[in-house]
Each structure stands twice: as structure tokens, then as C-alpha cells.
Design a protein around this motif. Structure first.
Motif, PDB file in Angstrom:
ATOM      1  N   SER A  54      37.118  39.850  52.785  1.00 31.19           N
ATOM      2  CA  SER A  54      37.895  40.948  52.205  1.00 31.19           C
ATOM      3  C   SER A  54      39.297  40.486  51.810  1.00 31.19           C
ATOM      4  O   SER A  54      39.867  40.961  50.824  1.00 31.19           O
ATOM      5  N   VAL A  55      39.857  39.544  52.579  1.00 32.65           N
ATOM      6  CA  VAL A  55      41.178  38.995  52.247  1.00 32.65           C
ATOM      7  C   VAL A  55      41.101  38.163  50.971  1.00 32.65           C
ATOM      8  O   VAL A  55      41.922  38.292  50.059  1.00 32.65           O
ATOM      9  N   GLY A  56      40.093  37.282  50.882  1.00 24.96           N
ATOM     10  CA  GLY A  56      39.920  36.468  49.691  1.00 24.96           C
ATOM     11  C   GLY A  56      39.705  37.308  48.446  1.00 24.96           C
ATOM     12  O   GLY A  56      40.229  36.996  47.367  1.00 24.96           O
ATOM     13  N   GLN A  57      38.956  38.390  48.575  1.00 24.73           N
ATOM     14  CA  GLN A  57      38.725  39.273  47.423  1.00 24.73           C
ATOM     15  C   GLN A  57      40.034  39.922  46.969  1.00 24.73           C
ATOM     16  O   GLN A  57      40.268  40.087  45.762  1.00 24.73           O
ATOM     17  N   GLN A  58      40.894  40.269  47.914  1.00 24.00           N
ATOM     18  CA  GLN A  58      42.197  40.827  47.551  1.00 24.00           C
ATOM     19  C   GLN A  58      43.037  39.793  46.796  1.00 24.00           C
ATOM     20  O   GLN A  58      43.691  40.109  45.785  1.00 24.00           O
ATOM     21  N   GLN A  59      43.041  38.568  47.291  1.00 21.98           N
ATOM     22  CA  GLN A  59      43.814  37.515  46.625  1.00 21.98           C
ATOM     23  C   GLN A  59      43.311  37.309  45.197  1.00 21.98           C
ATOM     24  O   GLN A  59      44.101  37.149  44.265  1.00 21.98           O
ATOM     25  N   LYS A  60      42.018  37.313  45.031  1.00 19.69           N
ATOM     26  CA  LYS A  60      41.409  37.157  43.712  1.00 19.69           C
ATOM     27  C   LYS A  60      41.889  38.257  42.762  1.00 19.69           C
ATOM     28  O   LYS A  60      42.317  37.978  41.628  1.00 19.69           O
ATOM     29  N   ARG A  61      41.831  39.502  43.221  1.00 22.06           N
ATOM     30  CA  ARG A  61      42.240  40.621  42.359  1.00 22.06           C
ATOM     31  C   ARG A  61      43.728  40.558  42.019  1.00 22.06           C
ATOM     32  O   ARG A  61      44.133  40.851  40.893  1.00 22.06           O
ATOM     33  N   GLY A  62      44.555  40.169  42.996  1.00 19.53           N
ATOM     34  CA  GLY A  62      45.991  40.079  42.739  1.00 19.53           C
ATOM     35  C   GLY A  62      46.320  39.058  41.669  1.00 19.53           C
ATOM     36  O   GLY A  62      47.136  39.308  40.780  1.00 19.53           O
ATOM     37  N   ALA A  63      45.675  37.889  41.740  1.00 19.43           N
ATOM     38  CA  ALA A  63      45.920  36.842  40.742  1.00 19.43           C
ATOM     39  C   ALA A  63      45.344  37.230  39.391  1.00 19.43           C
ATOM     40  O   ALA A  63      45.940  36.943  38.336  1.00 19.43           O
ATOM     41  N   GLU A  64      44.187  37.873  39.386  1.00 22.35           N
ATOM     42  CA  GLU A  64      43.540  38.236  38.121  1.00 22.35           C
ATOM     43  C   GLU A  64      44.378  39.222  37.322  1.00 22.35           C
ATOM     44  O   GLU A  64      44.491  39.091  36.092  1.00 22.35           O
ATOM     45  N   LEU A  65      44.962  40.201  37.995  1.00 26.33           N
ATOM     46  CA  LEU A  65      45.782  41.168  37.258  1.00 26.33           C
ATOM     47  C   LEU A  65      47.006  40.488  36.665  1.00 26.33           C
ATOM     48  O   LEU A  65      47.359  40.713  35.496  1.00 26.33           O
ATOM     49  N   TRP A  66      47.667  39.635  37.456  1.00 25.91           N
ATOM     50  CA  TRP A  66      48.828  38.914  36.935  1.00 25.91           C
ATOM     51  C   TRP A  66      48.443  38.064  35.727  1.00 25.91           C
ATOM     52  O   TRP A  66      49.128  38.078  34.703  1.00 25.91           O
ATOM     53  N   ALA A  67      47.336  37.312  35.833  1.00 24.21           N
ATOM     54  CA  ALA A  67      46.911  36.440  34.734  1.00 24.21           C
ATOM     55  C   ALA A  67      46.565  37.250  33.492  1.00 24.21           C
ATOM     56  O   ALA A  67      46.904  36.863  32.369  1.00 24.21           O
ATOM     57  N   LYS A  68      45.889  38.365  33.685  1.00 24.29           N
ATOM     58  CA  LYS A  68      45.518  39.213  32.537  1.00 24.29           C
ATOM     59  C   LYS A  68      46.765  39.701  31.801  1.00 24.29           C
ATOM     60  O   LYS A  68      46.844  39.608  30.561  1.00 24.29           O
ATOM     61  N   LEU A  69      47.732  40.212  32.546  1.00 24.02           N
ATOM     62  CA  LEU A  69      48.948  40.729  31.921  1.00 24.02           C
ATOM     63  C   LEU A  69      49.789  39.606  31.320  1.00 24.02           C
ATOM     64  O   LEU A  69      50.395  39.763  30.256  1.00 24.02           O
ATOM     65  N   GLN A  70      49.830  38.454  32.007  1.00 21.51           N
ATOM     66  CA  GLN A  70      50.591  37.318  31.492  1.00 21.51           C
ATOM     67  C   GLN A  70      49.979  36.800  30.198  1.00 21.51           C
ATOM     68  O   GLN A  70      50.695  36.495  29.235  1.00 21.51           O
ATOM     69  N   ASN A  71      48.674  36.701  30.144  1.00 21.01           N
ATOM     70  CA  ASN A  71      48.009  36.223  28.927  1.00 21.01           C
ATOM     71  C   ASN A  71      48.184  37.194  27.774  1.00 21.01           C
ATOM     72  O   ASN A  71      48.243  36.793  26.612  1.00 21.01           O
ATOM     73  N   ALA A  72      48.270  38.486  28.092  1.00 21.00           N
ATOM     74  CA  ALA A  72      48.501  39.482  27.041  1.00 21.00           C
ATOM     75  C   ALA A  72      49.875  39.291  26.404  1.00 21.00           C
ATOM     76  O   ALA A  72      50.095  39.699  25.249  1.00 21.00           O
ATOM     77  N   LYS A  73      50.791  38.656  27.152  1.00 15.63           N
ATOM     78  CA  LYS A  73      52.140  38.375  26.621  1.00 15.63           C
ATOM     79  C   LYS A  73      52.241  36.974  26.026  1.00 15.63           C
ATOM     80  O   LYS A  73      53.330  36.533  25.678  1.00 15.63           O
TER      81      LYS A  73
END
Length: 408
Positions: A54-73
Motif C-alpha cells: 500500500s505504501v509503494g502504491q502511494q509512492q507510485k501515484r504521487g510520482a505519476e501525478l507530478w510527472a503528468k503535470l510536469q510533462n503537460a508543461k
């Protein structure tokens, strides 16, 4: 999660499809031309399954949102972000092997998200050989910035000693005198329990005893009996994931909170949601809480709710903050090469969801506020939530440089 992160989802997960054959590597691997100009690859060997999945899944989601928004910029330095995500199941040998595959097959020289401290301790001796930088987003073992410190490691998150220190400072304000401790039987659990024992004795309170449970324990009845019979006013818990959920559920079943106050190093929503009212009244430190009232945290919470239709949890917030440190360091360095990025990260200060974070040059520990929360019921929420009840300045909760000890 919807949306593309980096060149393609297949590219993000391609490490998991690679052959298991081992490729021999030179003592020091240098970045290829493609790695210096193509996508910025960030490796995330995560415990996506197992007791701390459950901790690893949280880390995955946290990084994915940042990467998605960063790539959009437009990415970073005009280069897209590509996350390489692999499941280690919490096994240190798996973690080292998968990280090395990322280096050798994909020229990945940036790492984050390695879930267990035992995995991180196995990886850090390889960083110089790999010419790689690793920024921790959740590893709690104090040794990573003390006797096991290596120059290519940075910790953006609150460490175990820092969380334990916040609890001890809070307890100094109360009347409880006798304490017991229960920790998971691996690096983080032993490290944090030892710091707590030292802090209790320093405060002239009585530390009665401690016990450690193997990761994956299902039946905590014998541990609960020991705690009940100890005569302690409170028990300090260093637990996470399935183990934490099992203990909290069984403690309520055996009515332990009626006799002993439950304290914990980490309060997270995943456990609260899993055990419901069995978490009510739990008090502990929180590495991140969505209830912290800060403009950048409020902004992050709204972004998260828009993406996931819920509020962010502890390790989602910690991973988001960690990626902000990556962002600031890479931008300052103008590249990702270790010999440029390492000095750029030293003494860097960011303002993020938890307020100000200062990356201390002497041991690469991120100095930041300590939070104490209590699990309560609040209108508008289906389950209890962690409410911030105290904050402590980073200068008070961060150990002396390269140590796990504090000034007072």
C-alpha cells in the motif's frame, strides 16, 4: 490513472518486461548521449505488493501525478519525464537487481521511491558505481543520513528519528510516565524504537520494554497481552501497511485502547480507511497530512482531488514533495549528471505542500516541520481523518548532522 506520463505507458513499465539476464557493468557507468538529451528517466523500484504494498502504491501515484503535470508543461529542461516502475515485493536483493537493470539497460541514473529502508540500505552502496542520485521519499532508517550515508543519497522526507522526535516533544507536554514500544522487525522498526527509548529516558520518563514483530504477522494477540501486562501508560508503534492494520483492528477487539494510549510514528489514511473507528484517538507524527493548512498544500489537495476524486495520503504527499526537490535540483543544475546534480541539491530550499524544506549539505537530510495529528471524526468525511494538533520546527526535530541524536 488516465493520461500519459513520458513517451508512452509501455515505455514507463518496460523494465518489467525486460529479460532477467544480468549485464556486466564497468566500475563506473557514464551517461550516454541519449541519456543527456532524451527523456529524463527516474527509476522507481517499489514494493507494489507484499505487506508494504500500500505504501509503494502511494509512492507510485504521487510520482505519476507530478510527472503528468510536469510533462503537460513541457517536462524539465525541455525534456519529457519518464518513470521506470518495477515491483520489488519489498525484497532488498530484488530491489538492487531491478535498479541495476534500470541503469544498465535504460541509462537511468535517478532513483526515488524505494519503499523499505532495508532496500535503500542495500542500494546506497551501489550509487557511486552507477553514477546515480537517489532521493528518498519515505525511507525512515536514520542510518541513511548517519553511519550509512553516501554522497549520492538525499532524503527529502521526514526520517524515523525525526518522526519519533516529534512524538517525544509532544509527550513532554503531557502527564504519561511509562512507555512500551512495538516495532516491525526490520531496519526502520529497530531504529525508530531505539530513538524513542533514548528520548523517553532523556525526558526522565520510564521506558518499560519493547518487542518486535516480523513483517506479515497476522495474529497480534500475544503482543497485545504483553503490552496490557506491562503497566505502561502508552505504547509507541512503529508499524505500517497490513501489519499496522492488523494490530489496530485486534487492539480494538481486545479493548487495549481502554487501558493503554496508542501512539505511533506514522499516521496514514490507508490504515484509517482499513480499520475505521479502530483508529479513533490514535495520536502520532505524520510525515504529511492533507489537513495541514498551507496555500501550497491546499493547491496540491485540489489537484489530487481533481485527479483521484479523493484526498492525498501520507506517502502520496511525501512523494509529491520529493519530486519537487528533483524539479528544483535538476533545474538548478541544468542537467541530471551526478557531479552537477549533487552540488545543486546541497543547501537547496523549496516551498512545498509541507512548507519550507531545506536540504542540509552536511548529510543531505531535508530539514522540515514535524507534525503531530490525532485521528478524529469530522463532518463531510466517511471515515475518521488525521487532524493536525501540533507542529514543531525542523530545527527541533532534525538530528544533529550525520547522527540520530538531538541537541537536548
Amino acid at each position: 490513472m488516465s493520461g500519459k506520463i513520458g513517451p508512452s505507458r509501455r515505455a514507463i513499465l518496460k523494465v518489467g518486461l525486460a529479460s532477467a539476464a544480468t549485464v556486466a557493468s564497468p566500475a563506473v557507468l557514464r551517461l550516454s548521449a541519449e541519456a543527456q538529451s532524451g527523456p529524463i528517466k527516474i527509476g522507481m523500484p517499489l514494493a507494489l505488493t507484499g505487506a508494504l504494498g500500500s505504501v509503494g502504491q502511494q509512492q507510485k501515484r504521487g510520482a505519476e501525478l507530478w510527472a503528468k503535470l510536469q510533462n503537460a508543461k513541457g517536462g524539465l529542461l525541455g525534456r519529457p519525464i519518464e518513470l521506470l516502475i518495477e515491483d520489488t515485493a519489498g525484497n532488498p536483493a530484488n530491489c538492487v537487481r531491478k535498479a541495476q537493470e534500470m541503469v544498465e539497460r535504460h541509462n537511468c541514473r535517478l532513483f526515488t521511491g524505494i519503499t523499505l529502508s532495508s532496500e535503500a540500505l542495500a542500494v546506497v552502496p551501489k550509487l557511486a558505481e552507477w553514477d546515480s542520485i537517489f532521493i528518498s521519499s519515505d525511507n525512515g532508517d536514520g542510518r541513511l543520513t548517519a553511519e550509512s550515508f553516501v554522497p549520492n543519497f538525499f532524503r527529502a522526507n521526514i526520517s524515523g528519528p525525526m518522526g519519533t522526535r516529534a512524538v517525544s516533544l509532544y509527550l513532554r507536554q503531557g502527564k504519561m510516565q511509562k512507555f512500551y514500544a512495538l516495532g516491525l522487525d526490520y531496519a526502520w522498526g529497530h531504529n525508530s524504537v531505539q530513538v524513542f527509548e533514548n528520548e523517553v529516558k532523556k525526558a526522565k520518563r520510564e521506558f518499560i520494554g519493547k518487542v518486535f514483530a516480523p513483517t506479515g504477522t497476522k495474529d497480534y494477540s500475544t503482543y497485545i497481552t504483553k503490552i496490557r501486562q506491562s503497566g505502561a501508560d502508552a505504547v509507541f508503534l512503529v508499524m505500517q501497511g497490513d501489519d499496522n492494520n492488523a494490530f489496530l483492528s485486534q487492539s480494538r477487539q481486545y479493548r487495549l485502547p481502554e487501558k493503554v494510549k496508542l501512539l505511533t510514528e506514522i499516521v496514514d489514511l490507508a490504515s484509517i480507511r482499513a480499520v475505521g473507528d479502530a483508529s479513533l484517538g490514535l495520536i502520532g507524527s505524520s510525515r504529511y497530512s492533507f489537513t495541514y493548512d498551507h496555500p501550497l498544500n491546499n493547491e496540491f489537495v485540489e489537484l489530487w482531488k481533481k485527479e483521484h476524486n479523493t484526498v492525498p495520503d501520507t506517502f502520496e504527499g511525501e512523494q509529491w514533495q520529493c519530486m519537487k526537490v528533483f524539479d528544483a535540483g535538476i533545474t538548478k543544475a541544468g542537467g541530471i549528471e551526478a557531479d552537477k546534480l549533487r552540488p545543486a541539491l546541497e543547501d537547496i530550499t523549496i516551498e512545498s505542500a509541507k512548507g519550507k524544506v531545506f536540504m542540509r549539505k552536511c548529510d543531505h537530510q531535508g530539514v522540515q516541520q514535524g507534525f503531530m495529528v490525532e485521528v478524529v471524526k469530522k463532518p463531510g468525511f466517511d471515515t475518521p481523518i488525521p487532524q493536525v494538533i501540533a507542529t514543531f520546527p525542523g530545527e527541533a526535530t532534525t538530528p544533529k548532522c550525520n547522527t540520530m541524536t538531538f541537541e537536548d
